[in-house]
Design an enzyme around this catalytic site. Structure first.
Site, mmCIF file in Angstrom:
data_model
loop_
_atom_site.group_PDB
_atom_site.id
_atom_site.type_symbol
_atom_site.label_atom_id
_atom_site.label_comp_id
_atom_site.label_asym_id
_atom_site.label_seq_id
_atom_site.Cartn_x
_atom_site.Cartn_y
_atom_site.Cartn_z
ATOM 1 N N GLU A 1 -9.746 -12.022 -7.907
ATOM 2 C CA GLU A 1 -8.392 -11.945 -7.381
ATOM 3 C C GLU A 1 -8.000 -13.243 -6.671
ATOM 4 O OE1 GLU A 1 -8.061 -8.632 -4.648
ATOM 5 O OE2 GLU A 1 -10.111 -8.864 -3.956
ATOM 6 N N ARG B 1 -10.686 2.305 -3.312
ATOM 7 C CA ARG B 1 -10.389 1.427 -2.177
ATOM 8 C C ARG B 1 -10.940 2.080 -0.908
ATOM 9 N NH1 ARG B 1 -5.297 0.695 -5.167
ATOM 10 N NH2 ARG B 1 -4.835 -1.523 -5.297
ATOM 11 N N HIS C 1 0.812 -1.214 0.000
ATOM 12 C CA HIS C 1 0.000 0.000 0.000
ATOM 13 C C HIS C 1 0.850 1.270 0.000
ATOM 14 C CE1 HIS C 1 -0.404 -0.518 4.522
ATOM 15 N NE2 HIS C 1 0.140 0.645 4.383
ATOM 16 N N CYS D 1 -8.072 -3.937 -12.237
ATOM 17 C CA CYS D 1 -7.678 -2.820 -11.382
ATOM 18 C C CYS D 1 -6.415 -3.117 -10.590
ATOM 19 C CB CYS D 1 -8.824 -2.435 -10.443
ATOM 20 S SG CYS D 1 -9.367 -3.792 -9.408
ATOM 21 N N ARG E 1 -15.351 -0.157 -4.261
ATOM 22 C CA ARG E 1 -15.186 -1.502 -3.714
ATOM 23 C C ARG E 1 -15.566 -1.503 -2.244
ATOM 24 N NH1 ARG E 1 -9.283 -4.096 -3.733
ATOM 25 N NH2 ARG E 1 -8.895 -2.607 -2.073
ATOM 26 N N ASN F 1 -2.981 -7.894 -8.283
ATOM 27 C CA ASN F 1 -2.060 -7.833 -7.142
ATOM 28 C C ASN F 1 -2.222 -9.081 -6.288
ATOM 29 O OD1 ASN F 1 -1.737 -5.318 -8.168
ATOM 30 N ND2 ASN F 1 -2.775 -4.238 -6.512
ATOM 31 N N ASP F 2 -3.476 -9.414 -6.015
ATOM 32 C CA ASP F 2 -3.724 -10.621 -5.229
ATOM 33 C C ASP F 2 -3.759 -11.871 -6.105
ATOM 34 O OD1 ASP F 2 -3.814 -9.841 -2.529
ATOM 35 O OD2 ASP F 2 -5.709 -8.824 -2.880
ATOM 36 N N ARG G 1 2.885 -11.097 -1.578
ATOM 37 C CA ARG G 1 3.205 -9.894 -2.347
ATOM 38 C C ARG G 1 4.045 -8.894 -1.570
ATOM 39 N NH1 ARG G 1 -2.892 -7.196 -2.933
ATOM 40 N NH2 ARG G 1 -2.096 -5.110 -2.714
HETATM 41 C C1 PEP Z 1 -5.691 -6.420 -6.295
HETATM 42 O O1 PEP Z 1 -5.614 -7.324 -5.472
HETATM 43 O O2 PEP Z 1 -5.235 -6.493 -7.457
HETATM 44 C C2 PEP Z 1 -6.323 -5.139 -5.939
HETATM 45 C C3 PEP Z 1 -6.541 -4.215 -6.850
HETATM 46 O O3 PEP Z 1 -6.654 -4.937 -4.649
HETATM 47 P P1 PEP Z 1 -5.639 -4.514 -3.476
HETATM 48 O O4 PEP Z 1 -4.329 -4.124 -4.107
HETATM 49 O O5 PEP Z 1 -6.297 -3.395 -2.771
HETATM 50 O O6 PEP Z 1 -5.551 -5.787 -2.699
HETATM 51 MG MG MG Z 2 -6.756 -7.292 -3.658
#
Ligand code: PEP
Ligand code: MG
Length: 568
Positions: free
Chosen positions: A429, A294, A187, A500, A330, A452-453, A463
């Site tokens: 995800e 978010r 983050h 996203c 979200r 990302n997830d 990650r």
């Molecule tokens: C993701 O997981 O790709 C995502 C956009 O959500 P976050 O990065 O907030 O987990």
């Molecule tokens: Mg995520």
């Protein structure tokens, strides 16, 4: 030279400000000058109080009354005679040093409040802890840096930044961030891109290698950092910075242009945001909507859950400012690397696999329903799309949708209006959701792929862990095949499919995503214009062939090499 993960583009050149959360080593000492010790303690309380007054004033000006009240509560702790008098008595009666006496007394109060059955009282424990740390740091001579009030331009070097650091910092004075921990999708990295501040994360022990006042240069794209560089290197980085600034200026001409390929395929380029403050970045970078709001940042850095009205105001602000552009909001995705201090959660072995996001919301319907009510009420002010995170099965999706229907029924009964056109979608995800996306597609209006997830769960790679960062690879054929599967399954049911996760803004992969037929790309606003420029130069038909070829390859390296060759 050090190398980390390039997290936010741009070049940083400047003086280091090292933020080190030093260990407070407090030992019991017998003192002779008891009166002197009492004065030292009372002085530290006074200094802490005037620091807090300043922070409170600034918070009131910039963040509003609610945030400022947190500091008001902290000041009250310092005015509490029980805490102050008890410490003075202990210093006098036992002839002990101020740090020791104050720590003993404040720990006792923290313990009492923490063990109370009342949520409000438990929060008071957190206030006392915060304030007591401030007084102890003053007594120990540990410098407290106020990021909201910096005298000069600096490059921040620290272990990691909290959302409150980034929320309160003076963005005109911070030329960049360098942190020990984090990957491109942590983050802190996401925040840096949103704020358009260059950053390198995951530098492991950079805080041990530099000191405040050192000169440093870095490249937020490559992750290269040079400490105390020679004249030649400084000039090299100055040139790099000029080039970067020039390129950004040139991108201005892509504002207002359509996001379409040479052969006329339109896509939507939207922005990812965390708070209504980010609207400015969306407008500046000509976002065609928001593909991911978010909402968890609304819940962080505070003492209690945001009320329905507070949430309503935040959602309304974004919907109204961007109307009629679509805004995907979200629902709460807390857990993983995002914690809430006031929501006591059990320590988990694997927080990313644990009680988080939709799992928590389905368990705590009170929290979920409050958010859904606020969202639906705000839907009157723009083009809202609601999105559920971390769905891993059809049952979860249907349960979340049922709760949404319950909330609509409540609002109907109360005669509260909401838009009847709100699209409802989900993030993909979790691999299980990707695999059954043919089934899920029948029950949603859209998918948004959270790479990302999805990468971390598909490849079993944390990650946040730098040690295995080389395994966290978006070119992994397993990940790319899942993405293709999801897009195809969505399209078979006539649903639009977006993305996203950070891959959506990755220039190396955008051509393949265009070829796979992705409809919407949502990214840090700073990446939108470069993405539009790239997409304007591509042919959809050609990209389709290229992505089909790439998907036949066996390894991430082969795919990356193939794409490099094709676009050389
Ligand atoms: C993701 O997981 O790709 C995502 C956009 O959500 P976050 O990065 O907030 O987990
Ligand atoms: Mg995520």
């Amino acid at each position: 030279m050090f190398k980390g993960n390039g997290a936010s583009p741009g070049v940083g050149i400047g003086k280091v400000l090292l933020l080190k959360h030093e260990e407070m080593n407090i030992q019991k000492k017998i003192v002779q000058d008891v009166d002197g010790e009492e004065k030292r303690f009372l002085d530290a309380v006074q200094i802490s109080k005037s620091e807090l007054e300043k922070v409170k004033e600034k918070a009131l000006r910039e963040l509003g009354e609610d945030k400022a009240e947190i500091f008001g509560a902290h000041i009250m702790v310092l005015e509490d005679p029980e805490l102050i008098d008890a410490t003075v008595n202990k210093i006098k009666e036992e002839s002990v040093n101020a740090e020791y006496a104050f720590k003993e007394i404040s720990d006792m109060f923290i313990g009492i409040f923490e063990n109370m059955d009342n949520e409000y009282m438990k929060e008071r424990a957190a206030d006392i802890k915060d304030v007591s740390n401030r007084v102890l740091r003053t007594l120990l001579g540990i410098e407290v840096v106020d990021l909201s009030n910096l005298d000069e331009e600096v490059i921040l070097v620290t272990n990691d930044l909290t959302p409150s650091d980034t929320a309160t910092m003076d963005k005109n004075k911070v030329l960049g961030f360098l942190t020990n921990i984090g990957g491109k999708t942590s983050h802190t990295a996401i925040m840096a891109r949103t704020l358009e501040i260059p950053a390198v994360v995951g530098l492991k022990d950079v805080t041990d290698k530099v000191k405040s006042g050192d000169f440093i240069v870095f490249n937020g794209e490559t992750g290269d950092v040079v400490l105390n560089p020679d004249e030649n290197t400084i000039n090299e980085y100055r040139k790099l910075k000029e080039e970067f600034d020039k390129n950004r200026k040139e991108l201005e001409k892509y504002k207002g242009k359509e996001s379409k390929t040479l052969d006329g395929r339109h896509v939507e380029l939207a922005g990812n945001i965390g708070t209504p403050n980010d609207i400015e970045g969306l407008i500046k970078n000509d976002a065609e909507g928001v593909g991911l709001y978010r909402t968890e940042f609304l819940y962080m850095d505070r003492d209690d859950f945001p009320s329905e009205d507070e949430q309503f105001e935040s959602y309304k602000a974004v919907l109204e400012a961007m109307n009629p552009k679509p805004i995907v909001i979200r629902t709460l995705d807390i857990g993983g690397d995002k914690e809430l201090s006031y929501l006591k959660m059990d320590k988990e072995m694997n927080p990313f696999l644990g009680y988080r996001a939709i799992r928590l919301c389905l368990d705590r319907k009170d929290i979920f329903k409050t958010q859904l009510r606020a969202l639906l009420r705000a839907s009157m002010y723009g083009n809202l799309r609601i999105m559920f995170p971390m769905i891993s099965s059809l049952e979860e999706l249907l349960e979340a949708k049922n709760i949404l229907e319950e909330v609509k029924t409540d609002l109907d009964r109360e005669n509260i209006s909401y838009s009847k056109d709100v699209q409802v979608g989900m993030m993909i995800e979790v691999p299980s959701a990707a695999i059954i996306s043919d089934i899920l597609a029948k029950h949603v209006d859209f998918f948004s792929i959270g790479t990302n997830d999805l990468i971390q769960y598909t490849c079993a790679v944390d990650r946040m862990n730098e040690k295995i960062h080389n395994l966290y690879n978006p070119f992994n054929p397993a990940v790319l095949r899942l993405i293709k599967l999801v897009i195809d399954n969505g399209h078979k049911e006539g649903k639009w499919v977006g993305m996203c996760g950070e891959v959506a803004g990755d220039k190396r992969l955008i051509p393949m995503l265009i070829g796979m037929g992705l409809d919407e790309f949502s990214m840090s606003p700073i990446s939108i214009l470069p993405a539009r420029k790239l997409i304007n130069s591509l042919s959809y038909e050609e990209m389709k062939k290229i992505s089909d070829e790439a998907l036949k390859l066996a390894t991430a390296d082969e795919i990356q090499e193939y794409l490099k060759k094709v676009f050389a």
